[in-house]
Design a protein around this motif. Structure first.
Motif, mmCIF file in Angstrom:
data_model
loop_
_atom_site.group_PDB
_atom_site.id
_atom_site.type_symbol
_atom_site.label_atom_id
_atom_site.label_comp_id
_atom_site.label_asym_id
_atom_site.label_seq_id
_atom_site.Cartn_x
_atom_site.Cartn_y
_atom_site.Cartn_z
ATOM 1 N N LEU A 70 -9.169 7.472 4.444
ATOM 2 C CA LEU A 70 -7.744 7.545 4.749
ATOM 3 C C LEU A 70 -7.582 7.697 6.255
ATOM 4 O O LEU A 70 -7.916 8.736 6.831
ATOM 5 C CB LEU A 70 -7.113 8.728 4.019
ATOM 6 C CG LEU A 70 -5.621 8.955 4.250
ATOM 7 C CD1 LEU A 70 -4.810 7.739 3.836
ATOM 8 C CD2 LEU A 70 -5.143 10.200 3.507
ATOM 9 N N TYR A 71 -7.086 6.654 6.906
ATOM 10 C CA TYR A 71 -6.995 6.632 8.364
ATOM 11 C C TYR A 71 -5.617 7.021 8.880
ATOM 12 O O TYR A 71 -5.492 7.806 9.816
ATOM 13 C CB TYR A 71 -7.344 5.229 8.870
ATOM 14 C CG TYR A 71 -7.332 5.094 10.375
ATOM 15 C CD1 TYR A 71 -8.491 5.311 11.109
ATOM 16 C CD2 TYR A 71 -6.168 4.757 11.068
ATOM 17 C CE1 TYR A 71 -8.493 5.195 12.491
ATOM 18 C CE2 TYR A 71 -6.153 4.640 12.444
ATOM 19 C CZ TYR A 71 -7.320 4.854 13.158
ATOM 20 O OH TYR A 71 -7.315 4.750 14.520
ATOM 21 N N ARG A 82 -3.111 9.597 -5.567
ATOM 22 C CA ARG A 82 -4.116 10.661 -5.573
ATOM 23 C C ARG A 82 -5.208 10.325 -6.580
ATOM 24 O O ARG A 82 -4.938 10.016 -7.745
ATOM 25 C CB ARG A 82 -3.491 12.014 -5.902
ATOM 26 C CG ARG A 82 -2.429 12.469 -4.905
ATOM 27 C CD ARG A 82 -2.103 13.941 -5.069
ATOM 28 N NE ARG A 82 -3.204 14.792 -4.648
ATOM 29 C CZ ARG A 82 -3.420 15.171 -3.394
ATOM 30 N NH1 ARG A 82 -2.636 14.750 -2.421
ATOM 31 N NH2 ARG A 82 -4.436 15.947 -3.098
ATOM 32 N N GLU A 83 -6.437 10.393 -6.103
ATOM 33 C CA GLU A 83 -7.567 10.046 -6.962
ATOM 34 C C GLU A 83 -7.645 10.956 -8.182
ATOM 35 O O GLU A 83 -7.991 10.510 -9.278
ATOM 36 C CB GLU A 83 -8.878 10.116 -6.170
ATOM 37 C CG GLU A 83 -10.082 9.657 -6.957
ATOM 38 C CD GLU A 83 -11.330 9.518 -6.102
ATOM 39 O OE1 GLU A 83 -12.414 9.353 -6.698
ATOM 40 O OE2 GLU A 83 -11.231 9.573 -4.858
ATOM 41 N N GLY A 84 -7.313 12.225 -8.022
ATOM 42 C CA GLY A 84 -7.440 13.171 -9.122
ATOM 43 C C GLY A 84 -6.500 12.909 -10.280
ATOM 44 O O GLY A 84 -6.756 13.339 -11.405
ATOM 45 N N THR A 85 -5.403 12.203 -10.031
ATOM 46 C CA THR A 85 -4.462 11.899 -11.104
ATOM 47 C C THR A 85 -4.480 10.423 -11.505
ATOM 48 O O THR A 85 -3.796 10.028 -12.442
ATOM 49 C CB THR A 85 -3.026 12.277 -10.684
ATOM 50 O OG1 THR A 85 -2.693 11.595 -9.467
ATOM 51 C CG2 THR A 85 -2.910 13.781 -10.473
ATOM 52 N N ASN A 113 -0.706 11.930 -0.506
ATOM 53 C CA ASN A 113 -1.720 10.970 -0.935
ATOM 54 C C ASN A 113 -3.094 11.353 -0.386
ATOM 55 O O ASN A 113 -3.207 12.046 0.630
ATOM 56 C CB ASN A 113 -1.349 9.574 -0.416
ATOM 57 C CG ASN A 113 -1.131 9.587 1.087
ATOM 58 O OD1 ASN A 113 -0.176 10.201 1.576
ATOM 59 N ND2 ASN A 113 -2.011 8.952 1.828
ATOM 60 N N ASP A 114 -4.163 10.858 -1.048
ATOM 61 C CA ASP A 114 -5.505 11.119 -0.527
ATOM 62 C C ASP A 114 -6.467 9.935 -0.669
ATOM 63 O O ASP A 114 -7.635 10.041 -0.316
ATOM 64 C CB ASP A 114 -6.118 12.363 -1.179
ATOM 65 C CG ASP A 114 -6.327 12.230 -2.685
ATOM 66 O OD1 ASP A 114 -6.189 11.116 -3.231
ATOM 67 O OD2 ASP A 114 -6.656 13.257 -3.323
ATOM 68 N N PHE A 163 0.833 -1.200 0.000
ATOM 69 C CA PHE A 163 0.000 0.000 0.000
ATOM 70 C C PHE A 163 0.868 1.250 0.000
ATOM 71 O O PHE A 163 0.611 2.195 -0.762
ATOM 72 C CB PHE A 163 -0.952 0.020 1.196
ATOM 73 C CG PHE A 163 -1.970 1.108 1.083
ATOM 74 C CD1 PHE A 163 -3.186 0.883 0.454
ATOM 75 C CD2 PHE A 163 -1.709 2.387 1.558
ATOM 76 C CE1 PHE A 163 -4.112 1.910 0.304
ATOM 77 C CE2 PHE A 163 -2.617 3.414 1.423
ATOM 78 C CZ PHE A 163 -3.836 3.175 0.789
ATOM 79 N N ALA A 164 1.894 1.265 0.846
ATOM 80 C CA ALA A 164 2.782 2.429 0.875
ATOM 81 C C ALA A 164 3.447 2.643 -0.476
ATOM 82 O O ALA A 164 3.596 3.780 -0.943
ATOM 83 C CB ALA A 164 3.831 2.251 1.964
ATOM 84 N N HIS A 165 3.835 1.555 -1.135
ATOM 85 C CA HIS A 165 4.492 1.642 -2.440
ATOM 86 C C HIS A 165 3.565 2.215 -3.510
ATOM 87 O O HIS A 165 3.931 3.163 -4.216
ATOM 88 C CB HIS A 165 4.965 0.245 -2.858
ATOM 89 C CG HIS A 165 5.405 0.154 -4.286
ATOM 90 N ND1 HIS A 165 6.598 0.685 -4.733
ATOM 91 C CD2 HIS A 165 4.805 -0.395 -5.376
ATOM 92 C CE1 HIS A 165 6.718 0.466 -6.037
ATOM 93 N NE2 HIS A 165 5.644 -0.196 -6.442
ATOM 94 N N SER A 166 2.367 1.663 -3.636
ATOM 95 C CA SER A 166 1.489 2.019 -4.757
ATOM 96 C C SER A 166 0.546 3.177 -4.474
ATOM 97 O O SER A 166 0.253 3.964 -5.368
ATOM 98 C CB SER A 166 0.654 0.793 -5.163
ATOM 99 O OG SER A 166 1.461 -0.237 -5.679
ATOM 100 N N TYR A 167 0.084 3.294 -3.215
ATOM 101 C CA TYR A 167 -1.033 4.199 -2.918
ATOM 102 C C TYR A 167 -0.672 5.351 -1.999
ATOM 103 O O TYR A 167 -1.514 6.199 -1.725
ATOM 104 C CB TYR A 167 -2.195 3.383 -2.327
ATOM 105 C CG TYR A 167 -2.617 2.295 -3.283
ATOM 106 C CD1 TYR A 167 -3.423 2.586 -4.375
ATOM 107 C CD2 TYR A 167 -2.149 0.999 -3.130
ATOM 108 C CE1 TYR A 167 -3.767 1.605 -5.277
ATOM 109 C CE2 TYR A 167 -2.487 0.009 -4.039
ATOM 110 C CZ TYR A 167 -3.296 0.324 -5.110
ATOM 111 O OH TYR A 167 -3.624 -0.648 -6.023
#
Length: 414
Positions: free
Chosen positions: A210-211, A174-177, A287-288, A163-167
Motif C-alpha cells: 500500500l503506497y 481490507r484483507e481480513g474481511t 483500507n489495507d 481501485f478507489a471504488h473497490s479497494y
C-alpha cells in the motif's frame, strides 16, 4: 443458445445480477434468488419474474426449500463462498462460483473436495480465459506462432477510480474481511498466465504494498467525507466528482452506481455519498490492501513471466507481450500484433471485443462467454470447455504463494 437450465442466484449484487442477465439472454430460466437486502431482492424478482415463493433472504432458506433450480450462481462476498458452495455441491447443484473460490487454501480445498466427491459441475469466474481475445491468442500460441514461449510481460491497469471504488472504499478494502488485492482482483491474471503459457509454475517472488491511500498522504484541508470537502473539485479521487459524473452513462449506472444504491438517481447517489462508505475520503485509513504489486513467475522448463497490477492508470484492458524463440506477440485486449522472426513480417488480428474492459461492459464479452460455456456444460454434462475446479485451485495456489513471497521477502517454491 437455447437451454432449459433453471438457474438460481445466491447474492443479487452487481456480479450475481450480471450473471443472471447473461444467463437469461442465453436462454436460461432464472427461477430462484437468495439475497438478504430486501430492495435488491425485490428488484431482482421483478426483473427476472422469479416465481412466487422462490425468493429467499438467505442461501440456507433456498437450499432447504423444495428444489427450484438445476444450477446455482454463488456471488456472495469472498468470505461467504465456502458454506453455500459446499452445501449446494452436496445437494447436487451445478455451480458457477464467482472468483475467488475462497480466500484461504483450507476453505478452497474443502470446496474442491465437495465438488469432486459429489460429481457436480463447477465453473470459477475466471472470465479472462473465455474471451474471444484469449481464444485467438491461445490458438496462435498452440499453432507455434512464436515457437517456444520464453518470457511474458503482463500488466493489469486497474484504474485509479476503480481501485478507489473497490479497494479503498469498497468491499475489498481490507484483507481480513475479504481477501488480498491479488486474490480479489488478479487471481484472473495468474490463472490466465498459467493457461496461456501451458506449464506449471514452480517458483514465485513478489513485491508491492500500500503506497498511496494512507492517512499520511491526506491533504491538510481535506475533510473525512467528500460531499463537504473543499477539495472535491480538484481531487482525482473525489467521490462526488467520480460518481455524480457517472449518472448520465447507462453502463456506469449498472456498475459501479448500483453498488452504491439499487436504483441510482441524483438524489440516491448523493444520499449514499453522504452516509455510506463510498463517500469517504480515500485517505481516512479504512483500507489495507496493496495498491501496486509485481509478481515474478518461473515455469517448468525455465520460461518466465512478470505480472504487474497497479491502481494508478486508466481502467483499460490488460496489456501483454509474449516473447518466443520464433516470434513475439503484443496484445492490448483488442488486437494481437504478431512478429515472425524468420520473415520479419508483422500481422495484426483484431478480436473486436464486445464493450470495454470493465464489469460494466462484461469484461469485453468475457462474462457472457463464461456463462454460455457453463450453461452448455450443464445441459450436455460435458465440462470440457470449462477450466476444471482443480485447475482453478492450482492457480489460486500461485496467488497464495505470491502473497507469502511478498510478506516474507523470499522466493516460494510450489
Amino acid at each position: 443458445m437455447s437451454t432449459s437450465v433453471r438457474l438460481a442466484v445466491v447474492g443479487a449484487g452487481s456480479r450475481g445480477t450480471n450473471y443472471a442477465r447473461l444467463a437469461a439472454r442465453a436462454g436460461a430460466m432464472i427461477t430462484g434468488v437468495a439475497e438478504p437486502d430486501p430492495e435488491r431482492r425485490r428488484l431482482f424478482v421483478e426483473e427476472f419474474a422469479v416465481p412466487e415463493g422462490a425468493a429467499f433472504s438467505t442461501w440456507e432458506d433456498l437450499r432447504e426449500a423444495p428444489r427450484v433450480a438445476d444450477a446455482v450462481v454463488i456471488a456472495t462476498q469472498d468470505r461467504g463462498h465456502t458454506d453455500p458452495a459446499i452445501a449446494f455441491a452436496r445437494a447436487g447443484f451445478d455451480i458457477l462460483l464467482e472468483k475467488p473460490i475462497a480466500p484461504t487454501e483450507e476453505e478452497a480445498a474443502r470446496i474442491v473436495a465437495a465438488v469432486e466427491e459429489h460429481g457436480v459441475i463447477m465453473a470459477v469466474g475466471h472470465v479472462m480465459r473465455y474471451s474471444d481475445y484469449t481464444r485467438a491468442l491461445k490458438a496462435l500460441l498452440d499453432d507455434g506462432a512464436v515457437g517456444d514461449i520464453v518470457s511474458v510481460e503482463h500488466l493489469e491497469p486497474i484504474g485509479w477510480w476503480h481501485f478507489a471504488h473497490s479497494y479503498v472504499r469498497g468491499n475489498w478494502r481490507r484483507e481480513g474481511t475479504s481477501s488480498s488485492m491479488l486474490m480479489a482482483k488478479s487471481s484472473h491474471d495468474l490463472d490466465w498466465l498459467s493457461y496461456i503459457v501451458g506449464r506449471r509454475v514452480r517458483r514465485v517472488s513478489s513485491f508491492g504494498g500500500l503506497y498511496w491511500f494512507k492517512p499520511e498522504n491526506k491533504p491538510a484541508q481535506a475533510a473525512d467525507r467528500c460531499v463537504v470537502c473543499p477539495l472535491q473539485k480538484t481531487c482525482a479521487y473525489s467521490a462526488t466528482r467520480i460518481y455524480e459524473g457517472f449518472l448520465d452513462d447507462p453502463s456506469y449506472r449498472v456498475w459501479p452506481l448500483q453498488v452504491l444504491t439499487p436504483t441510482p438517481t441524483e438524489e440516491s447517489v448523493r444520499e449514499a455519498l453522504e452516509v455510506g462508505p463510498y463517500g469517504e475520503c480515500v485517505y481516512n485509513g479504512q483500507n489495507d490492501v496493496a495498491d501496486h504489486q509485481v509478481v515474478n513467475l518461473e515455469f517448468e522448463g525455465g520460461s518466465t513471466a512478470s505480472f504487474t497490477a497497479v491502481a494508478f492508470t486508466q481502467l483499460e484492458f490488460r496489456k501483454t507481450r509474449i516473447f518466443g524463440t520464433a516470434g513475439s506477440i503484443d496484445g492490448d485486449g483488442r488486437q494481437l500484433t504478431v512478429l515472425d522472426f524468420l520473415t520479419g513480417e508483422t500481422r495484426t488480428i483484431d478480436t473486436m471485443p464486445a464493450g470495454g474492459a470493465s464489469a460494466a461492459d462484461g469484461h469485453g464479452g468475457a462474462d457472457g462467454r463464461l456463462v454460455e460455456a457453463f450453461l452448455h456444460a450443464v445441459v450436455t454434462r460435458d465440462p470440457s470447455a470449462l477450466s476444471s475446479v482443480r485447475e482453478s485451485f492450482e492457480s489460486h495456489q500461485i496467488v497464495w504463494a505470491a502473497e507469502r513471497a511478498r510478506e516474507q521477502g523470499e522466493v516460494v517454491a510450489l
